[in-house]
Motif scaffolding. Structure first.
Motif, short mmCIF file in Angstrom:
data_model
loop_
_atom_site.label_atom_id
_atom_site.label_comp_id
_atom_site.label_asym_id
_atom_site.label_seq_id
_atom_site.Cartn_x
_atom_site.Cartn_y
_atom_site.Cartn_z
N PRO A 79 -0.28 -3.75 -2.09
CA PRO A 79 0.94 -3.18 -1.51
C PRO A 79 1.21 -1.74 -1.94
O PRO A 79 1.84 -0.97 -1.20
N ARG A 80 0.69 -1.35 -3.12
CA ARG A 80 0.90 0.04 -3.56
C ARG A 80 0.11 1.00 -2.67
O ARG A 80 0.56 2.09 -2.32
N SER A 83 2.00 1.22 0.64
CA SER A 83 3.21 2.05 0.51
C SER A 83 2.85 3.53 0.43
O SER A 83 3.56 4.38 0.98
N TYR A 84 1.75 3.84 -0.24
CA TYR A 84 1.39 5.25 -0.38
C TYR A 84 0.88 5.84 0.94
O TYR A 84 1.35 6.88 1.38
N THR A 86 1.28 4.91 3.93
CA THR A 86 2.25 4.94 5.03
C THR A 86 3.44 5.84 4.72
O THR A 86 4.40 5.91 5.50
N GLY A 87 3.41 6.49 3.55
CA GLY A 87 4.47 7.45 3.23
C GLY A 87 5.73 6.82 2.70
O GLY A 87 6.83 7.35 2.89
N ARG A 88 5.62 5.65 2.07
CA ARG A 88 6.81 5.01 1.51
C ARG A 88 6.99 5.35 0.03
O ARG A 88 8.07 5.21 -0.50
N ILE A 89 5.88 5.73 -0.63
CA ILE A 89 6.00 6.26 -2.00
C ILE A 89 5.20 7.56 -2.06
O ILE A 89 4.26 7.76 -1.30
N SER B 2 5.95 -0.67 -4.69
CA SER B 2 5.88 -0.62 -3.24
C SER B 2 7.30 -0.57 -2.67
O SER B 2 8.25 -0.95 -3.33
N SER B 3 7.43 -0.07 -1.45
CA SER B 3 8.76 0.12 -0.88
C SER B 3 8.73 -0.19 0.60
O SER B 3 7.70 -0.12 1.26
N ASN B 4 9.90 -0.56 1.15
CA ASN B 4 9.97 -0.81 2.58
C ASN B 4 10.44 0.42 3.35
O ASN B 4 10.35 0.45 4.57
N GLN B 5 10.97 1.39 2.64
CA GLN B 5 11.53 2.58 3.30
C GLN B 5 10.53 3.73 3.26
O GLN B 5 9.91 3.99 2.24
N HIS B 6 10.42 4.43 4.42
CA HIS B 6 9.60 5.64 4.42
C HIS B 6 10.31 6.76 3.69
O HIS B 6 11.55 6.81 3.66
N ILE B 7 9.52 7.69 3.16
CA ILE B 7 10.12 8.88 2.55
C ILE B 7 10.84 9.66 3.65
O ILE B 7 11.95 10.14 3.46
N ALA B 8 10.20 9.75 4.83
CA ALA B 8 10.86 10.37 5.99
C ALA B 8 11.68 9.28 6.69
O ALA B 8 11.13 8.46 7.43
N ASP B 12 11.64 5.53 9.84
CA ASP B 12 12.24 4.19 9.80
C ASP B 12 13.17 3.98 10.99
O ASP B 12 13.17 2.92 11.60
#
Lengths: 90, 235
Positions: A79-80, A83-84, A86-89, B2-8, B12
């Motif tokens: 998942p890391r 997330s990376y 796809t621009g989530r972290i 990990s995250s569900n939200q995009h930086i941009a 989302d």
């Protein structure tokens, strides 16, 4: 380039380049990989996906995931990684 | 980490908007299935006409969703789960549009059937079959929005019941036609309607398969057993 080198390391090869120059670098990487092992370190996800056959995702000094580029970018297992890329972290 | 939200965050919002449109389209299609089945059972031509007209809204939403999906691909270049989401949106909107067309076709045939003598309780049987497909669609859309691969798999498994209902109706209509040739016209229309509902079930299954792929990254088992045997059996 060092004589008898078998490996080429490129550090952020598209940094500050415009799209045409980036495409030229991509072409060059493709050409060089016929004779050299090319390792590209980049934060440009789409270039990494375009030019490589194998991808390793490193985060904070740790190897998180390594595999076929197609798999890592389409369906990563960690998942890391997802997330990376796809621009989530960051 | 990990995250569900995009930086941009605008990315989302794009993804939320496009999924909201899918749910809106799904709601219209659910209504079309139920209304088409009720208008058939009650021989209500006005209600059937409303179903036919409402299909335009479903078609327009599919266009909007596809345009929005193309825009997101062009602007955001999605990868991994985001790419799977956009691909699933395009496929699900096509599935929903097709289900809407089948409902419209049911409504078209209602006019002809209303002018013919009723064939036993066929309207009720078709409504029950349509009701089951509508429930499957509701669950498939819930599974999609909640990213629930287990519920999606349950929907895939339930398609076999719809196939079995179709098999039973196929035999029933064949029997009515053999008993009295005056039933042939009505039974042919009723058979097409039953087949349409059975195909709706297949499209709902496809939506559920998209959810499994979106959540797991693995395609659902393509070799699922099918219970529609009418094309390979002499009855």
């Amino acid at each position: 380039m060092q004589r008898n080198a078998f490996m080429l390391l490129m550090d952020e090869p598209r940094s500050t380049l415009d799209p045409i120059a980036t495409a030229q670098v991509d072409e060059l990487i493709d050409e060089l990989r016929q004779n050299y092992l090319v390792a590209v370190v980049t934060h440009a996800m789409h270039q990494a996906a375009r030019v490589s056959q194998k991808t390793a995702f490193l985060h904070l000094g740790n190897l998180v995931e390594y595999g076929e580029t197609g798999t890592v970018f389409a369906n990563p297992t960690d998942p890391r990684t997802e997330s990376y890329i796809t621009g989530r972290i960051g | 980490m990990s995250s569900n939200q995009h930086i941009a965050s605008v990315f989302d919002r794009d993804l939320e908007t496009i999924q909201a449109q899918i749910m809106k389209m799904g709601g219209l299609v659910e209504e079309a299935i139920l209304e088409a089945a009720i208008s058939l059972e009650t021989r209500d031509e006005e209600r059937a006409e409303a179903v036919r007209k409402a299909d335009k809204k479903i078609d327009a939403l599919e266009e909007t969703i596809n345009e929005e999906a193309a825009r997101v691909i062009a602007l955001r270049a999605p990868i991994a789960v985001d790419l799977r989401l956009i691909l699933s949106v395009i496929k699900i909107s096509a599935n929903l549009e097709r289900i809407g067309d089948y409902a419209k076709n049911m409504a078209k045939r209602t006019g002809v059937l209303a002018s013919l003598a009723p064939v036993s309780d066929s309207g009720g049987a078709l409504r029950r079959m349509a009701r089951e497909v509508e429930r499957m669609l509701k669950d498939a859309l819930d599974a999609y929005v909640n990213r629930d691969a287990e519920l999606a798999q349950d929907v895939i498994d339930r398609d076999m019941e719809v196939d079995q209902m179709y098999n039973a109706l196929f035999r029933e209509f064949l029997t009515f036609m053999m008993e009295d040739p005056r039933n042939i016209t009505a039974c042919m229309h009723l058979h097409f309607i039953a087949k349409n509902i059975e195909r709706m079930g297949d499209h709902v299954t496809s939506i559920a398969e998209q959810t499994v792929y979106l959540v797991t990254g693995v395609h659902a088992d393509e070799n699922r057993s099918k219970a529609d045997t009418t094309s390979v059996q002499v009855l």
